[in-house]
Design an enzyme around this catalytic site. Structure first.
Site, PDB file in Angstrom:
ATOM      1  CE1 TYR A 159      -3.601   2.653   0.861  1.00 19.20           C
ATOM      2  CE2 TYR A 159      -2.107   3.345   2.612  1.00 19.20           C
ATOM      3  CZ  TYR A 159      -3.227   3.571   1.835  1.00 19.20           C
ATOM      4  OH  TYR A 159      -3.974   4.711   2.012  1.00 19.20           O
TER       5      TYR A 159
HETATM    6  N1  LIG Z   1      -8.715   5.781   5.892  1.00 18.94           N
HETATM    7  C1  LIG Z   1      -7.447   6.069   6.070  1.00 18.94           C
HETATM    8  O1  LIG Z   1      -6.839   5.815   7.152  1.00 18.94           O
HETATM    9  C2  LIG Z   1      -6.661   6.787   4.992  1.00 18.94           C
HETATM   10  C3  LIG Z   1      -5.446   7.382   5.340  1.00 18.94           C
HETATM   11  C4  LIG Z   1      -4.709   8.043   4.362  1.00 18.94           C
HETATM   12  C5  LIG Z   1      -5.169   8.082   3.061  1.00 18.94           C
HETATM   13  N2  LIG Z   1      -6.357   7.486   2.736  1.00 18.94           N
HETATM   14  C6  LIG Z   1      -6.764   7.529   1.339  1.00 18.94           C
HETATM   15  O2  LIG Z   1      -7.986   8.230   1.239  1.00 18.94           O
HETATM   16  C7  LIG Z   1      -8.738   7.729   0.134  1.00 18.94           C
HETATM   17  C8  LIG Z   1     -10.171   7.447   0.575  1.00 18.94           C
HETATM   18  O3  LIG Z   1     -10.148   6.482   1.605  1.00 18.94           O
HETATM   19  P1  LIG Z   1     -11.357   6.288   2.636  1.00 18.94           P
HETATM   20  O4  LIG Z   1     -10.746   6.189   3.976  1.00 18.94           O
HETATM   21  O5  LIG Z   1     -12.418   7.274   2.373  1.00 18.94           O
HETATM   22  O6  LIG Z   1     -11.821   4.808   2.275  1.00 18.94           O
HETATM   23  P2  LIG Z   1     -13.084   4.264   1.469  1.00 18.94           P
HETATM   24  O7  LIG Z   1     -14.334   4.812   2.042  1.00 18.94           O
HETATM   25  O8  LIG Z   1     -12.900   2.782   1.432  1.00 18.94           O
HETATM   26  O9  LIG Z   1     -12.885   4.887   0.004  1.00 18.94           O
HETATM   27  C9  LIG Z   1     -12.173   4.238  -1.004  1.00 18.94           C
HETATM   28  C10 LIG Z   1     -12.785   4.611  -2.333  1.00 18.94           C
HETATM   29  O10 LIG Z   1     -12.046   3.965  -3.385  1.00 18.94           O
HETATM   30  C11 LIG Z   1     -13.011   3.378  -4.282  1.00 18.94           C
HETATM   31  N3  LIG Z   1     -12.438   2.284  -5.061  1.00 18.94           N
HETATM   32  C12 LIG Z   1     -11.723   1.223  -4.609  1.00 18.94           C
HETATM   33  N4  LIG Z   1     -11.381   0.427  -5.641  1.00 18.94           N
HETATM   34  C13 LIG Z   1     -11.891   1.015  -6.762  1.00 18.94           C
HETATM   35  C14 LIG Z   1     -11.884   0.676  -8.140  1.00 18.94           C
HETATM   36  N5  LIG Z   1     -11.271  -0.436  -8.585  1.00 18.94           N
HETATM   37  N6  LIG Z   1     -12.491   1.500  -9.024  1.00 18.94           N
HETATM   38  C15 LIG Z   1     -13.119   2.631  -8.594  1.00 18.94           C
HETATM   39  N7  LIG Z   1     -13.172   2.990  -7.291  1.00 18.94           N
HETATM   40  C16 LIG Z   1     -12.572   2.195  -6.392  1.00 18.94           C
HETATM   41  C17 LIG Z   1     -14.103   2.893  -3.348  1.00 18.94           C
HETATM   42  O11 LIG Z   1     -15.253   2.573  -4.095  1.00 18.94           O
HETATM   43  P3  LIG Z   1     -16.206   1.310  -3.727  1.00 18.94           P
HETATM   44  O12 LIG Z   1     -17.249   1.864  -2.789  1.00 18.94           O
HETATM   45  O13 LIG Z   1     -16.752   0.890  -5.042  1.00 18.94           O
HETATM   46  O14 LIG Z   1     -15.340   0.258  -3.085  1.00 18.94           O
HETATM   47  C18 LIG Z   1     -14.235   4.134  -2.473  1.00 18.94           C
HETATM   48  O15 LIG Z   1     -14.983   5.117  -3.146  1.00 18.94           O
HETATM   49  C19 LIG Z   1      -7.985   6.499  -0.397  1.00 18.94           C
HETATM   50  O16 LIG Z   1      -7.220   6.883  -1.514  1.00 18.94           O
HETATM   51  C20 LIG Z   1      -7.051   6.152   0.759  1.00 18.94           C
HETATM   52  O17 LIG Z   1      -5.874   5.515   0.300  1.00 18.94           O
HETATM   53  C21 LIG Z   1      -7.119   6.866   3.677  1.00 18.94           C
END
Ligand SMILES: NC(=O)c1ccc[n+]([C@@H]2O[C@H](COP(=O)([O-])OP(=O)(O)OC[C@H]3O[C@@H](n4cnc5c(N)ncnc54)[C@H](OP(=O)(O)O)[C@@H]3O)[C@@H](O)[C@H]2O)c1
Length: 253
Positions: A159
């Protein structure tokens, strides 16, 4: 165009069901954003996100299908969204998956899937969006990176490296936009309590999607190049980046 107070009126989210993205949309609709287009895989969560934006006052809300690993479809998809909906003041790249380090590092195909989802696909989409923002002559591309990409750890290198790739790509892309009227904001959250981290023990300086959204909005207002959520991560990472490798490799999770 941003309104007279500098707040985006039109927002395109790539990864529209993301919990962090939803929090950003809530903040922006509260600040008068009217047009919200949510691109993502068709799901109840994507429709819920659209309903939420409508219920908060956005007047023009739509969803569009996006599968980020279908790389060949991405340029036409981005062009189609801009042609159908007009200019965007903000495009938020929120697509990402955490994967499972223990299985991914033993399975090259699974590891490549994480890297395609977090880096290759988003990089292609960011490039396509940057082209459109450059032609508009205005607008910000905000990209959800992570502190885990600032220095990649043994414990989550699949990741971490995928996000490090995207972060580095966006640093260069942001520099290429200087002078065009368009801007790129890199957002580096630490551990955020969302469905992505459900069931995991919270890391130090853990935060919420709502707090990340406030950092994003403040970064947009300041036209920052990079923001950290929570902000103290900026200084913590200065130290972390310089820890001796023998210490760094022992850091758990
Ligand atoms: N949560 C954390 O601790 C954290 C920390 C730092 C950075 N981030 C980053 O922040 C961003 C959002 O994360 P979040 O915490 O809000 O998690 P999340 O709610 O799981 O959001 C992830 C998003 O990615 C989409 N996605 C995954 N695979 C995909 C694909 N093949 N095609 C199109 N869409 C896809 C998901 O859509 P589906 O609903 O279809 O799965 C969802 O909309 C991510 O880039 C993550 O790496 C998160």
């Amino acid at each position: 165009m941003n309104d007279s107070l500098g707040s985006p009126q039109s927002v395109l989210v790539l990864g529209g069901s993301s919990e962090i993205a939803r929090a950003v949309v809530r903040e922006l609709v509260a600040r008068r954003a009217q047009r919200v287009v949510l691109a993502g895989r068709p799901s109840a969560e994507l429709e819920e996100a659209a309903d939420e934006a409508r219920s908060l006052g956005a007047t023009d809300v739509a969803t569009v299908t996006l599968e980020i690993t279908d790389i060949d479809t991405i340029p036409a998809l981005i062009d189609g969204v801009f042609q159908a909906h007009g200019d965007f003041d903000l495009v938020l790249m929120a697509v990402g998956i955490l994967g499972d380090q223990s299985t991914d590092e033993a399975d090259p195909v699974a590891a490549a899937r994480v890297i395609t989802t977090n880096f290759t696909g988003p990089a292609a989409a960011c490039l396509a969006v940057a082209g459109r923002l450059r032609s508009q002559g205005h607008g910000t591309l905000a990209v959800l990176s992570t502190v885990a990409g600032e220095r990649v750890r043994r414990a989550n290198f699949v990741y971490g490296s995928s996000k490090a790739g995207l972060d580095g790509f966006c640093q260069g892309l942001g520099d290429s936009l200087v002078g065009s009227g368009a801007h790129l904001l890199i957002v580096r959250p630490g551990f955020v309590h969302t469905r992505m981290t459900t069931g995991m023990p919270a890391a130090p300086l853990s935060t919420t999607a709502d707090q990340v959204a406030k950092v994003v909005v403040s970064g947009l207002e300041k036209k920052a190049d990079v923001v950290w959520a929570p902000p103290p991560f900026r200084w913590l990472m200065v130290v972390m980046r310089h820890l001796p490798r023998v210490v760094w490799r022992r850091i758990p999770r």
